[in-house]
Design a protein around this motif. Structure first.
Motif, PDB file in Angstrom:
ATOM      1  N   SER A  16       0.833  -1.194   0.000  1.00 44.32           N
ATOM      2  CA  SER A  16       0.000   0.000   0.000  1.00 44.32           C
ATOM      3  C   SER A  16       0.875   1.254   0.000  1.00 44.32           C
ATOM      4  CB  SER A  16      -0.922   0.022   1.223  1.00 44.32           C
ATOM      5  OG  SER A  16      -1.753  -1.116   1.244  1.00 44.32           O
ATOM      6  N   PRO A  17       0.306   2.412  -0.342  1.00 40.87           N
ATOM      7  CA  PRO A  17       1.066   3.659  -0.219  1.00 40.87           C
ATOM      8  C   PRO A  17       1.527   3.849   1.217  1.00 40.87           C
ATOM      9  CG  PRO A  17      -0.923   4.026  -1.511  1.00 40.87           C
ATOM     10  CD  PRO A  17      -1.030   2.637  -0.946  1.00 40.87           C
ATOM     11  N   PRO A  18       2.707   4.428   1.423  1.00 46.13           N
ATOM     12  CA  PRO A  18       3.206   4.622   2.791  1.00 46.13           C
ATOM     13  C   PRO A  18       2.361   5.584   3.600  1.00 46.13           C
ATOM     14  CG  PRO A  18       4.610   5.739   1.198  1.00 46.13           C
ATOM     15  CD  PRO A  18       3.661   4.896   0.402  1.00 46.13           C
ATOM     16  N   GLY A  19       1.503   6.349   2.954  1.00 46.05           N
ATOM     17  CA  GLY A  19       0.640   7.330   3.616  1.00 46.05           C
ATOM     18  C   GLY A  19       0.003   8.206   2.563  1.00 46.05           C
ATOM     19  N   VAL A  20      -0.778   9.175   3.001  1.00 45.37           N
ATOM     20  CA  VAL A  20      -1.439  10.102   2.085  1.00 45.37           C
ATOM     21  C   VAL A  20      -0.940  11.505   2.366  1.00 45.37           C
ATOM     22  CG1 VAL A  20      -3.641  11.100   1.358  1.00 45.37           C
ATOM     23  CG2 VAL A  20      -3.498   8.673   1.890  1.00 45.37           C
ATOM     24  N   SER A  21      -0.344  12.136   1.356  1.00 48.42           N
ATOM     25  CA  SER A  21       0.051  13.537   1.463  1.00 48.42           C
ATOM     26  C   SER A  21      -1.157  14.377   1.084  1.00 48.42           C
ATOM     27  CB  SER A  21       1.244  13.842   0.544  1.00 48.42           C
ATOM     28  OG  SER A  21       2.384  13.136   0.965  1.00 48.42           O
ATOM     29  N   LEU A  22      -1.776  14.990   2.072  1.00 50.74           N
ATOM     30  CA  LEU A  22      -3.031  15.705   1.888  1.00 50.74           C
ATOM     31  C   LEU A  22      -2.771  17.204   1.809  1.00 50.74           C
ATOM     32  CD1 LEU A  22      -6.174  15.513   1.882  1.00 50.74           C
ATOM     33  CD2 LEU A  22      -6.062  15.799   4.362  1.00 50.74           C
ATOM     34  N   PHE A  23      -3.237  17.838   0.731  1.00 52.11           N
ATOM     35  CA  PHE A  23      -3.132  19.283   0.581  1.00 52.11           C
ATOM     36  C   PHE A  23      -4.268  19.927   1.369  1.00 52.11           C
ATOM     37  CE2 PHE A  23      -0.891  17.483  -2.917  1.00 52.11           C
ATOM     38  CZ  PHE A  23       0.152  18.356  -3.184  1.00 52.11           C
ATOM     39  N   LEU A  24      -3.934  20.917   2.219  1.00 48.33           N
ATOM     40  CA  LEU A  24      -4.916  21.496   3.126  1.00 48.33           C
ATOM     41  C   LEU A  24      -5.086  22.982   2.891  1.00 48.33           C
ATOM     42  CD1 LEU A  24      -3.872  19.823   6.505  1.00 48.33           C
ATOM     43  CD2 LEU A  24      -5.753  19.163   5.011  1.00 48.33           C
ATOM     44  N   SER A  25      -6.306  23.460   3.110  1.00 45.31           N
ATOM     45  CA  SER A  25      -6.605  24.889   3.130  1.00 45.31           C
ATOM     46  C   SER A  25      -7.593  25.115   4.258  1.00 45.31           C
ATOM     47  CB  SER A  25      -7.203  25.349   1.795  1.00 45.31           C
ATOM     48  OG  SER A  25      -7.557  26.723   1.850  1.00 45.31           O
ATOM     49  N   ASN A  26      -7.111  25.739   5.341  1.00 44.19           N
ATOM     50  CA  ASN A  26      -7.959  25.960   6.514  1.00 44.19           C
ATOM     51  C   ASN A  26      -7.612  27.307   7.131  1.00 44.19           C
ATOM     52  OD1 ASN A  26      -9.640  25.754   8.715  1.00 44.19           O
ATOM     53  ND2 ASN A  26      -8.258  24.414   9.857  1.00 44.19           N
ATOM     54  N   LEU A  27      -8.008  28.390   6.475  1.00 42.95           N
ATOM     55  CA  LEU A  27      -7.699  29.743   6.925  1.00 42.95           C
ATOM     56  C   LEU A  27      -8.989  30.533   7.093  1.00 42.95           C
ATOM     57  CD1 LEU A  27      -4.703  30.542   4.555  1.00 42.95           C
ATOM     58  CD2 LEU A  27      -4.581  29.948   6.953  1.00 42.95           C
ATOM     59  N   THR A  28      -9.239  31.018   8.315  1.00 41.95           N
ATOM     60  CA  THR A  28     -10.411  31.867   8.526  1.00 41.95           C
ATOM     61  C   THR A  28     -10.267  33.160   7.742  1.00 41.95           C
ATOM     62  OG1 THR A  28     -10.762  30.946  10.715  1.00 41.95           O
ATOM     63  CG2 THR A  28     -11.781  33.057  10.261  1.00 41.95           C
ATOM     64  N   GLN A  29      -9.064  33.711   7.733  1.00 43.47           N
ATOM     65  CA  GLN A  29      -8.780  34.908   6.949  1.00 43.47           C
ATOM     66  C   GLN A  29      -7.844  34.531   5.804  1.00 43.47           C
ATOM     67  OE1 GLN A  29     -10.203  37.731   7.374  1.00 43.47           O
ATOM     68  NE2 GLN A  29     -11.249  37.257   9.285  1.00 43.47           N
ATOM     69  N   PRO A  30      -7.993  35.153   4.630  1.00 46.28           N
ATOM     70  CA  PRO A  30      -7.083  34.850   3.526  1.00 46.28           C
ATOM     71  C   PRO A  30      -5.637  35.108   3.919  1.00 46.28           C
ATOM     72  CG  PRO A  30      -8.961  36.126   2.760  1.00 46.28           C
ATOM     73  CD  PRO A  30      -9.035  36.124   4.258  1.00 46.28           C
ATOM     74  N   ALA A  31      -4.738  34.297   3.375  1.00 49.45           N
ATOM     75  CA  ALA A  31      -3.320  34.422   3.702  1.00 49.45           C
ATOM     76  C   ALA A  31      -2.738  35.704   3.114  1.00 49.45           C
ATOM     77  CB  ALA A  31      -2.556  33.218   3.170  1.00 49.45           C
TER      78      ALA A  31
END
Length: 409
Positions: free
Chosen positions: A286-301
């Motif tokens: 199996s894949p060694p893990g999942v590289s997950l792209f995240l976006s969790n910002l209350t205010q824009p960066a």
């Protein structure tokens, strides 16, 4: 009255209140308006996507209901090419040790100093001993090579009868093999490379051993098998001949023959054309893990440094689901009044068609559903997750903006 004079006249408080109230009303209406549902090319909302869990949740069940996602996923599965039985052993000729070019051998002939010595399997897959010519070694075991050397010593008139010949591996070299089919990263890979730390005692010892050139290591190095893989008939091609290998034991925790690969091998993993939940588990293939792209910002960066965006991905275990990832990304929890109506969107890609899909979930609804597993997709390598704040938080942000604007008058 000139334009300049009128522009310098103070704005009356009543006019300001009216303007602010109107702006607030419009902003609240926008904040409370229902968002547009994601559109997809494939019929993911009705269960026609790569995972049945992508489909849009229906009304909450009032009573316990049978989960249907696994059965829906299995509807499109083709029968295993290797049949329903289990083959714990590899086809004849593939089991045990397999020498390859670059391997270091220690060859010793009892009472002899002419032929005994250290040898490397040449690029053409042979061992070249003085006066004996090239002895085929690639794809063979050390015992078979020893018997061949003994026979040549007799045939060449060097011994009246076959002497005792010992062939031991001093060190296994790296090999290049091609991996294609139902893996996440099909490409030519190099197996058996050593790390920075070398165990000198193992280097000096004879009879070397390695797991780094096994078939399971090749599948893992190619990103791991996809959920649609048919492990019952993994195809290995060596020297123009193809073999079918049953690798289901790697997932099921039962016996399987992990074939040792040599340079020039090619591996192809067939597909069953469906999503198999049983393959979404950690395993040697199996894949060694999942590289997950995240976006969790209350205010824009405003920038990478102040917004802590130095790392664009987060690693989660293989087999993680959408709701688990949302909790891992801090999208769930907090004050219920302001955080109880958050939502999150998952961006994935169908590995069979290459078509992307976006699914959105109301997180509090998912937390309270008894049938949540029916609508909780598994994450795949390269997926992206975006979190959205609740309506109350949106209204609060709008109010702060209007207050800032009004304070400027």
């Amino acid at each position: 009255m000139s334009f300049t004079e009128q522009s310098l006249r103070p704005i009356r408080p009543a006019a300001l209140r009216t303007s602010s109230a109107l702006a607030l009303s419009l902003a609240l209406a926008v904040a409370c308006a229902p968002e547009r549902r994601p559109d997809n090319l494939e019929p993911a909302a009705t269960g026609g996507g790569f995972q049945a869990q992508y489909r849009t949740p229906g009304p909450k069940p009032k009573e316990a209901v049978a989960l249907r996602s696994a059965a829906m996923n299995a509807e499109t599965c083709r029968a295993p090419a290797g049949g329903t039985g289990r083959a714990a052993h590899a086809p004849a000729g593939l089991g045990g040790e397999a020498l390859s070019r670059g391997d270091l051998l220690d060859i010793r002939i009892f009472g002899d100093t002419t032929f005994s010595g250290a040898y490397e399997v040449s690029r053409d897959g042979t061992v070249k001993l003085p006066f004996l010519g090239a002895v085929p070694a690639a794809g063979r075991g050390s015992g078979s090579v020893a018997r061949d050397i003994g026979a040549r010593l007799v045939a060449g008139g060097h011994y009246p009868e076959a002497p005792e010949v010992s062939v031991l591996v001093s060190d296994f070299g790296s090999v290049r093999v091609g991996v294609s089919g139902a893996v996440f990263e099909p490409h030519v890979i190099e197996l058996g490379l050593r790390g920075d730390t070398i165990d000198t005692r193992r280097q000096e010892a004879l009879g070397g051993s390695t797991e780094g050139r096994n078939l399971s290591a090749a599948l893992r190095a190619a990103g791991g098998i996809r959920p649609d893989a048919d492990l019952s008939a993994v195809r290995l091609t060596r020297g123009g001949r193809s073999y079918s290998i049953d690798m289901r034991g790697a997932i099921e925790g039962t016996a399987f023959d992990d074939v040792m690969l040599i340079a020039g091998d090619t591996v192809a993993v067939p597909s069953r054309g469906c999503f198999q939940e049983a393959l979404m588990v950690p395993s040697p293939v199996s894949p060694p893990g999942v590289s997950l792209f995240l976006s969790n910002l209350t205010q824009p960066a405003t920038g990478n440094a102040p917004s802590a965006n130095g790392a664009e991905t987060r690693q989660v275990p293989y087999g993680t689901r959408f709701l688990q990832a949302a909790i891992n990304a801090n999208c769930v929890g907090g004050a219920l009044a302001t955080s109880g109506h958050r939502s999150a969107a998952l961006l994935s890609r169908n590995p069979l068609t290459g078509v992307s899909v976006v699914v959105e979930r109301r997180l509090e609804d998912m937390m309270t559903r008894a049938d949540r597993d029916d609508y909780d997709p598994y994450l795949l390598p390269g997926d992206a997750l975006a979190c959205y704040d609740s309506t109350v938080t949106n209204i609060a942000d709008v109010a702060r903006v209007i207050g800032a604007v009004a304070g400027g008058f």
